[in-house]
Design a protein around this motif. Structure first.
Motif, short mmCIF file in Angstrom:
data_model
loop_
_atom_site.label_atom_id
_atom_site.label_comp_id
_atom_site.label_asym_id
_atom_site.label_seq_id
_atom_site.Cartn_x
_atom_site.Cartn_y
_atom_site.Cartn_z
N GLY A 1 0.82 -1.21 0.00
CA GLY A 1 0.00 0.00 0.00
C GLY A 1 0.85 1.26 0.00
N VAL A 2 1.91 1.27 0.78
CA VAL A 2 2.80 2.43 0.82
C VAL A 2 3.43 2.66 -0.56
N VAL A 3 3.94 1.60 -1.17
CA VAL A 3 4.57 1.72 -2.48
C VAL A 3 3.56 2.24 -3.50
N ARG A 4 2.38 1.65 -3.52
CA ARG A 4 1.34 2.07 -4.48
C ARG A 4 0.96 3.53 -4.25
N ASP A 5 0.68 3.89 -3.01
CA ASP A 5 0.21 5.24 -2.70
C ASP A 5 1.26 6.30 -3.00
N LEU A 6 2.52 6.00 -2.69
CA LEU A 6 3.59 6.96 -2.99
C LEU A 6 3.80 7.09 -4.50
N ALA A 7 3.67 5.98 -5.23
CA ALA A 7 3.82 6.05 -6.69
C ALA A 7 2.74 6.94 -7.30
N TRP A 8 1.52 6.80 -6.84
CA TRP A 8 0.43 7.62 -7.34
C TRP A 8 0.63 9.08 -6.92
N HIS A 9 1.07 9.28 -5.71
CA HIS A 9 1.34 10.63 -5.22
C HIS A 9 2.42 11.28 -6.09
N GLY A 10 3.43 10.50 -6.43
CA GLY A 10 4.51 11.00 -7.28
C GLY A 10 4.05 11.30 -8.70
#
Length: 167
Positions: free
Chosen positions: A106-115
């Motif tokens: 979830g962290v990886v996914r959410d940060l990728a989208w945030h980026g």
């Protein structure tokens, strides 16, 4: 939880590895057992007291059957991250510290989208890179695959999910 030689585990701080051996060391109050864990992503060996393994956040590695769930979760819609960088970093660190693989996903996914929206600062970028590497290392450990190839798969999956949402 007790582990045996050959078991695949994840240390919350150092990442995935394999129990290479169990050693006893004589201490003032008697012998103590230690798991000797060889870490996958680094040329590193970690000694963890058998009695404290759960306390230092050692958990069994995900099962190979979990890998498709990981890829599906990477493709899924993200959760909105806090706009405040300090609050966001605290949330990310708390989720990673749980040691749970799906929290890391979830962290990886959410940060990728945030980026993808141009909102990553230096800490966020570092957390995203570290998270992808930990995830790739754990997937490589359980599948016998190549960590670099799995990192590419994770990155490509995230990029495709972001592109697909933008169209």
């Amino acid at each position: 939880m007790h582990y045996a030689v050959g078991d695949k585990v994840v240390h919350a701080r150092f990442g995935p590895g394999r129990i290479a051996r169990v050693e006893e060391q004589e201490m003032g109050d008697g012998p103590r057992g230690y798991y000797i864990i060889e870490m996958v992503a680094h040329r590193l060996t970690v000694r963890v007291p058998v009695l404290n393994a759960d306390d230092v956040d050692v958990r069994p590695a995900m099962s190979p059957a979990t890998a498709p769930e990981v890829i599906e979760a990477l493709r899924s819609r993200p959760r909105e991250l806090p706009a405040d960088p300090k609050e966001r970093q605290e949330l990310v660190e708390a989720k990673v510290r749980t040691g749970a693989v799906m929290e890391l996903v979830g962290v990886v996914r959410d940060l990728a989208w945030h980026g993808a929206r141009g909102r990553l600062n230096r800490n966020d970028s570092g957390s995203l890179k570290q998270g992808r590497e930990l995830l790739a290392a754990e997937m490589a450990l359980v599948s016998g695959g190549n960590m670099a190839e799995l990192n590419k798969l994770i990155t490509a999956t995230l990029e495709a999910a972001v592109r697909g949402a933008g169209s």
